[in-house]
Design a protein around this motif. Structure first.
Motif, PDB file in Angstrom:
ATOM      1  N   LEU A 269      44.483  38.725  40.404  1.00 34.92           N
ATOM      2  CA  LEU A 269      45.799  38.274  40.831  1.00 34.92           C
ATOM      3  C   LEU A 269      46.769  39.732  40.543  1.00 34.92           C
ATOM      4  O   LEU A 269      47.563  39.861  41.544  1.00 34.92           O
ATOM      5  N   ASP A 270      46.510  40.627  39.519  1.00 36.51           N
ATOM      6  CA  ASP A 270      47.300  41.709  39.620  1.00 36.51           C
ATOM      7  C   ASP A 270      46.720  42.395  40.808  1.00 36.51           C
ATOM      8  O   ASP A 270      47.487  43.534  41.098  1.00 36.51           O
ATOM      9  N   SER A 271      45.246  42.527  40.793  1.00 29.24           N
ATOM     10  CA  SER A 271      44.733  43.673  41.893  1.00 29.24           C
ATOM     11  C   SER A 271      45.473  43.322  43.306  1.00 29.24           C
ATOM     12  O   SER A 271      45.931  44.081  44.111  1.00 29.24           O
TER      13      SER A 271
ATOM     14  N   ARG B 130      47.733  46.609  34.242  1.00 30.69           N
ATOM     15  CA  ARG B 130      47.298  45.298  33.332  1.00 30.69           C
ATOM     16  C   ARG B 130      46.068  44.832  34.092  1.00 30.69           C
ATOM     17  O   ARG B 130      45.277  44.040  33.436  1.00 30.69           O
ATOM     18  N   ALA B 131      45.811  44.989  35.415  1.00 33.68           N
ATOM     19  CA  ALA B 131      44.515  44.455  35.986  1.00 33.68           C
ATOM     20  C   ALA B 131      43.275  45.131  35.135  1.00 33.68           C
ATOM     21  O   ALA B 131      42.206  44.533  35.089  1.00 33.68           O
ATOM     22  N   ALA B 132      43.578  46.308  34.843  1.00 40.45           N
ATOM     23  CA  ALA B 132      42.494  46.953  33.981  1.00 40.45           C
ATOM     24  C   ALA B 132      42.067  46.524  32.839  1.00 40.45           C
ATOM     25  O   ALA B 132      41.204  46.231  32.206  1.00 40.45           O
ATOM     26  N   VAL B 133      43.432  46.170  32.010  1.00 41.96           N
ATOM     27  CA  VAL B 133      43.414  45.513  30.749  1.00 41.96           C
ATOM     28  C   VAL B 133      42.609  44.240  30.806  1.00 41.96           C
ATOM     29  O   VAL B 133      41.706  43.784  30.166  1.00 41.96           O
ATOM     30  N   HIS B 134      42.877  43.193  31.905  1.00 42.60           N
ATOM     31  CA  HIS B 134      42.225  42.079  32.216  1.00 42.60           C
ATOM     32  C   HIS B 134      40.701  42.277  32.455  1.00 42.60           C
ATOM     33  O   HIS B 134      39.785  41.386  31.876  1.00 42.60           O
ATOM     34  N   GLU B 135      40.428  43.286  33.059  1.00 43.58           N
ATOM     35  CA  GLU B 135      39.293  43.471  33.459  1.00 43.58           C
ATOM     36  C   GLU B 135      38.211  43.524  32.075  1.00 43.58           C
ATOM     37  O   GLU B 135      36.967  43.269  31.879  1.00 43.58           O
ATOM     38  N   LYS B 136      38.822  44.543  31.300  1.00 42.70           N
ATOM     39  CA  LYS B 136      38.179  45.067  29.926  1.00 42.70           C
ATOM     40  C   LYS B 136      38.112  43.616  29.098  1.00 42.70           C
ATOM     41  O   LYS B 136      37.185  43.505  28.613  1.00 42.70           O
TER      42      LYS B 136
ATOM     43  N   VAL C 166      51.753  49.740  37.468  1.00 49.92           N
ATOM     44  CA  VAL C 166      52.046  48.730  35.873  1.00 49.92           C
ATOM     45  C   VAL C 166      51.080  47.738  36.286  1.00 49.92           C
ATOM     46  O   VAL C 166      50.247  47.074  35.559  1.00 49.92           O
ATOM     47  N   PHE C 167      51.186  46.951  37.469  1.00 50.13           N
ATOM     48  CA  PHE C 167      50.083  45.947  37.735  1.00 50.13           C
ATOM     49  C   PHE C 167      48.400  46.392  37.676  1.00 50.13           C
ATOM     50  O   PHE C 167      47.670  45.773  37.312  1.00 50.13           O
TER      51      PHE C 167
ATOM     52  N   SER D  50      39.439  45.605  43.256  1.00 51.30           N
ATOM     53  CA  SER D  50      39.093  44.197  43.624  1.00 51.30           C
ATOM     54  C   SER D  50      37.688  43.919  44.198  1.00 51.30           C
ATOM     55  O   SER D  50      37.000  43.086  43.831  1.00 51.30           O
ATOM     56  N   ALA D  51      36.952  45.291  44.711  1.00 50.08           N
ATOM     57  CA  ALA D  51      35.786  45.243  44.961  1.00 50.08           C
ATOM     58  C   ALA D  51      34.682  45.042  43.723  1.00 50.08           C
ATOM     59  O   ALA D  51      33.693  44.268  43.794  1.00 50.08           O
ATOM     60  N   ARG D  52      35.209  45.708  42.622  1.00 51.99           N
ATOM     61  CA  ARG D  52      34.504  45.655  41.549  1.00 51.99           C
ATOM     62  C   ARG D  52      34.476  44.396  41.009  1.00 51.99           C
ATOM     63  O   ARG D  52      33.373  43.729  40.291  1.00 51.99           O
ATOM     64  N   LEU D  53      35.611  43.608  40.878  1.00 51.80           N
ATOM     65  CA  LEU D  53      35.888  42.399  40.342  1.00 51.80           C
ATOM     66  C   LEU D  53      35.004  41.329  41.123  1.00 51.80           C
ATOM     67  O   LEU D  53      34.519  40.238  40.440  1.00 51.80           O
ATOM     68  N   PHE D  54      35.117  41.377  42.555  1.00 48.44           N
ATOM     69  CA  PHE D  54      34.431  40.406  43.203  1.00 48.44           C
ATOM     70  C   PHE D  54      32.672  40.652  43.043  1.00 48.44           C
ATOM     71  O   PHE D  54      32.355  39.561  43.142  1.00 48.44           O
TER      72      PHE D  54
END
Length: 576
Positions: free
Chosen positions: A59-61, A44-50, A40-41, A78-82
């Motif tokens: 935070l979700d990751s 939601r992290a994927a949605v925030h990323e979009k 679930v987290f 997390s690697a992609r977000l950083f």
């Protein structure tokens, strides 16, 4: 439990339908219903990323990693977000952690992570390079530079050109503060008609009264009045004195501390067109002179009186009147200065200069047996109708590199033969003959046969230069005359023709530049017999009226620099 799973399923469906706000609301509702599944987290992290909400996605990751540390998904996201926020080190660390948790058989995921890591490393290298470039342009390095190193750098700049001290002081405030506090940068004072009093006062203050060079470019009342600022300044460290159109009597009155002892220890003395005064010769009345450079224009030098006082010259430049009766005195003077490296002597007739000759020593008639060995001389320039070949035939210059002959009375055949037989032609690299006549042009050809190292040849205003060009264009015994020749100037020579000029250029071209079979065959034959000569780099044909315009395109195609000006605008204005 059924409630949060139902909300999670609806949120995933909205995400797949690209309804990201609805998906975010439903997934948040599922988490509020106490869902503790890492999926679930992660969703939601994927949605925030979009939606571009990187902080919330991280935070979700983090929660995904906390709930399921053994799974790779949280680390990969997390690697992609950083990576997106340019935190490259964190991105690489997360990539390594994700790679450790992927099963060996999952080659697709491993390939994706390896590609991600390669993109991160490439982008990181480019980002680091751009940061360094910005730092080099924006960082103020001079502020961290030790003052001693700054002093050394500024001293080297000003040593090349003393006028740069003003430029250095205008760069910025810090540079100006350093330059103003360096007295050794302000030791060369040059006065002209532009604010001489202000400049003399400023230089006196900043040099702290320790001048090494004094140059007076004008003898008008305003400039001479400025010398009163230096009336009490010690000139004990003076090494260079340059005077142009200056009254020597007025100079001695304005500078009472300019004594014979100071003149005696000068390293460089320049006298250009001084005003008529007998006192100029008192400059040479010191018992001994330490001069290394002497430059005189528009005034007669008492060569006989100067012979016993000046023996350390390395550079002599004289442009003034001269009489053949003083040739012996001049010869003796040159014999005493065995360290001469550069001699420029132009003997003309100057009505003002003749006024001084009644005050100089009695001339001694020349002796034809005098010889002047100058083993260190590398540059010799002799010119003027009142010198001719008399002096040149007395000089022995085995290491001469540059020879300039201009405006001689009579022919130069005998001097050229003397230079050839005295081994002065062999080391020669530059020969300039300006408005001189040849009785037999083959004498110059014989001279050039001995001067195999000549790179620069100027034949200016010669009436029979065509014979020389013909010899330069036709190999003899498969040998090229002057094989190192790269710069040729035959301006204002009336007998320069197209044919010899074309052959001269063609015979020095590389084989790959030749097109016709005959030219290639001749070039290969010469190459087997002797090394190929150097190609011409510059060719100047100004004032050569016999040259046709048809050959200029070919010349410009095969010679990097070609100049052919048939007439100046003023000369051609009558045609308009």
């Amino acid at each position: 439990m059924v409630e949060w799973k139902d909300a999670f399923s609806k949120g995933v469906a909205c995400f797949q339908a690209q309804r990201y706000e609805d998906a975010l609301r439903l997934l948040s509702h599922a988490i509020n219903l106490h869902a503790r599944d890492s999926t679930v987290f992660d969703s939601r992290a994927a949605v925030h990323e979009k939606l571009g909400r990187t902080k919330e996605a991280l935070l979700d990751s983090k929660q995904v990693i906390k709930l399921s540390p053994e799974r790779w998904q949280g680390y990969a996201r997390s690697a992609r977000l950083f990576f997106s926020i340019k935190k490259f080190e964190s991105a690489l660390r997360m990539t390594d952690l994700a790679h450790e948790r992927i099963k060996p058989e999952d080659t697709k995921r491993r390939t994706e992570l390896e590609a991600l890591r390669s993109d991160i490393e490439t982008t990181q290298a480019a980002h680091t390079r751009r940061q360094r470039q910005r730092a080099c342009t924006a960082f103020y390095h001079f502020g961290r530079l030790p003052v001693e190193i700054a002093h050394g750098i500024f001293s080297l700049v000003v040593e090349e050109d003393h006028t740069q001290v003003v430029v250095l002081g205008q760069v910025c405030r810090d540079w100006r503060c350093v330059v103003v506090e360096m007295p050794n940068l302000w030791t060369h004072l040059s006065l002209s008609t532009v604010n001489p009093i202000v400049k003399a006062t400023l230089w006196k203050t900043r040099s702290r009264g320790k001048l090494k060079a004094l140059c007076i470019r004008s003898g008008d009342a305003k400039t001479m009045w400025a010398l009163q600022v230096l009336e009490t300044t010690s000139l004990d460290g003076l090494q260079t004195l340059s005077l142009a159109e200056v009254d020597i009597c007025a100079l001695r009155q304005r500078l009472p501390l300019l004594s014979h002892e100071i003149i005696c220890h000068l390293d460089r003395l320049e006298l250009h067109n001084p005003l008529p005064t007998m006192d100029i010769h008192r400059l040479f009345h010191s018992p001994t002179l330490q001069l290394r450079t002497l430059s005189v224009r528009g005034v007669f030098i008492p060569w006989g009186d100067l012979t016993e006082r000046c023996e350390k010259l390395t550079t002599l430049s004289y442009h003034g009147c001269f009489n053949a009766t003083y040739l012996h005195d001049l010869t003796s003077f040159l014999q005493r200065n065995t360290r001469l490296e550069v001699v420029e002597f132009f003997a003309g007739e100057d009505a003002m200069s003749w006024k001084y000759q009644s005050f100089v020593s009695t001339p001694v008639h020349p002796s034809s047996t005098d010889r002047v060995p100058l083993s260190t001389l590398t540059k010799l320039a002799l010119g003027g109708p009142f010198l001719g070949s008399d002096l040149f035939c007395k000089l022995l210059c085995p290491n001469l590199r540059s020879l300039h002959i201009s405006k001689w009375t009579g022919t130069i055949d005998v001097p050229l033969d003397h230079a050839r037989t005295s081994s002065a032609a062999a080391p020669l690299e530059e020969l300039i003959i300006d408005r001189c006549s040849l009785l037999d042009p083959t004498s110059l050809v014989r001279f050039l046969e001995s001067a195999k190292n000549i790179r620069t040849l100027h034949l200016l205003g010669m009436t029979n230069a065509g014979v020389v060009l013909q010899s330069l264009a036709e190999p003899r015994s498969n040998e090229i005359l002057c094989p190192q020749l790269t710069h040729l100037n035959v301006s204002h020579c009336p007998d320069v023709r197209d044919g010899p000029l074309l052959r001269l250029v063609k015979v020095r071209l590389p084989l790959e530049s030749l097109h016709s079979a005959e030219d290639i065959e001749q070039g290969e034959a010469r190459l087997q017999a002797s090394p190929r000569p150097s190609p011409l780099m510059s060719l100047i044909l100004d004032g050569c009226q016999t040259i046709t315009a048809e050959i200029l395109p070919w010349l410009r195609q095969n010679v990097p620099h070609v100049r052919c000006q048939f007439a100046t605008k003023k000369q051609a204005s009558w045609k308009r």
